[in-house]
Design an enzyme around this catalytic site. Structure first.
Site, PDB file in Angstrom:
ATOM      1  N   SER A 190       0.822  -1.216   0.000  1.00 28.76           N
ATOM      2  CA  SER A 190       0.000   0.000   0.000  1.00 28.76           C
ATOM      3  C   SER A 190       0.853   1.260   0.000  1.00 28.76           C
ATOM      4  O   SER A 190       1.634   1.475  -0.911  1.00 28.76           O
ATOM      5  CB  SER A 190      -0.957  -0.019   1.198  1.00 28.76           C
ATOM      6  N   HIS A 191       0.738   2.055   1.069  1.00 23.74           N
ATOM      7  CA  HIS A 191       1.369   3.373   1.110  1.00 23.74           C
ATOM      8  C   HIS A 191       2.790   3.352   1.660  1.00 23.74           C
ATOM      9  O   HIS A 191       3.430   4.396   1.753  1.00 23.74           O
ATOM     10  CB  HIS A 191       0.532   4.298   1.991  1.00 23.74           C
TER      11      HIS A 191
END
Length: 271
Positions: A190-191
């Site tokens: 993800s991030h």
């Protein structure tokens, strides 16, 4: 490696290397004959890079409710990991360690998930084999991790439905439902920064795993101590099926339907 245990013990006595790190180093080397592991550990030890060894080995990466997440490229990349130069200056191999997202922990997680799904199938009296959809993003090693995941699943008695190229998480959730899969796996962090990667698990409803399945999967995964396993007989193994245009088209059609029917979106969000 005859002098390596001595240097390690000395580093522990001097407070440079954690006892837990030394224990996990021994476990990894005893369980695998992969020369990459030995070469990387030896190089870090010879350079007295105890901080890097502690970062990589102070624990075994635990499987939580969302799966795995951690470094896949170390702060220090060893020559063995660097290997043959890859595009974007990526190492040829992920970082060696029990506290990293690498083939060691990808295998452990997948073995545990396969064991849980087969046990769940038996309890529910379901026919056939568990079926798992696998997607991945464009992060370092995501395609390789996805292929390894499919291999471990099939050799442990599950069918694997593997996307042929990177896909978004929503399409994985859709594919799980569309193909009647028992679970889904997405290789992504993800991030998190570029050096990280992750392994997220979804269940048959296309959503991230919740209880009681979450605890059951975690227990199975964390009980697996080695990346090594004995593949089932060919007749018991699953098969790999590639997912591509057919699933993409169905997914885009579904998005179009939801876009034109806002009330349907609200209804689904309430489920």
């Amino acid at each position: 490696m005859s002098d390596l245990p001595t240097s390690f013990k000395q580093a522990v006595s001097e407070g440079k290397l954690l006892e837990a790190s030394l224990k996990n180093i021994h476990i990894l080397l005893e369980q695998s004959d992969d020369p990459l592991y030995e070469k990387s550990i030896l190089e870090l030890a010879q350079n007295e890079n105890w901080e890097e060894l502690n970062n990589r080995f102070f624990q075994t990466l635990a499987f939580g409710t969302g799966g795995l997440r951690g470094k896949t490229i170390g702060n220090t990349v060893t020559n063995a990991e660097r290997g043959t130069p890859q595009s974007l200056d990526r190492p040829e191999f992920p970082c060696v360690g029990t506290n990293a997202v690498n083939y060691y922990n990808i295998s452990r997680a997948t073995q545990g998930l396969a064991a849980y799904l087969k046990e769940w199938f038996r309890k529910e009296g379901l026919p056939g084999k568990p079926k798992v959809c696998i997607s991945y993003d464009t992060r370092y090693f995501s395609p390789e991790f996805a292929n390894r995941t499919a291999k471990v699943l099939t050799e442990n008695g599950c069918d694997a439905l593997l996307f042929e190229s990177p896909r978004s998480t929503p399409e994985l959730s859709f594919a799980v439902r569309m193909h009647g899969a028992s679970a889904g796996i997405n290789l992504t962090a993800s991030h998190n920064p570029p050096a990280y990667n992750g392994y997220k698990v979804y269940f048959a409803d296309g959503a991230q795993v919740v209880e009681p399945h979450a605890s059951g999967i975690i227990k199975k995964v964390n009980a697996v101590e080695s990346e090594a396993y004995k593949p089932l007989n060919q007749t018991e193994q699953g098969k790999i099926k590639m997912l591509g245009a057919e699933t993409d088209e169905a997914y885009m059609e579904r998005l179009k339907t939801l876009t034109l029917n806002p009330e349907l979106v609200r209804s689904e969000n309430r489920l």
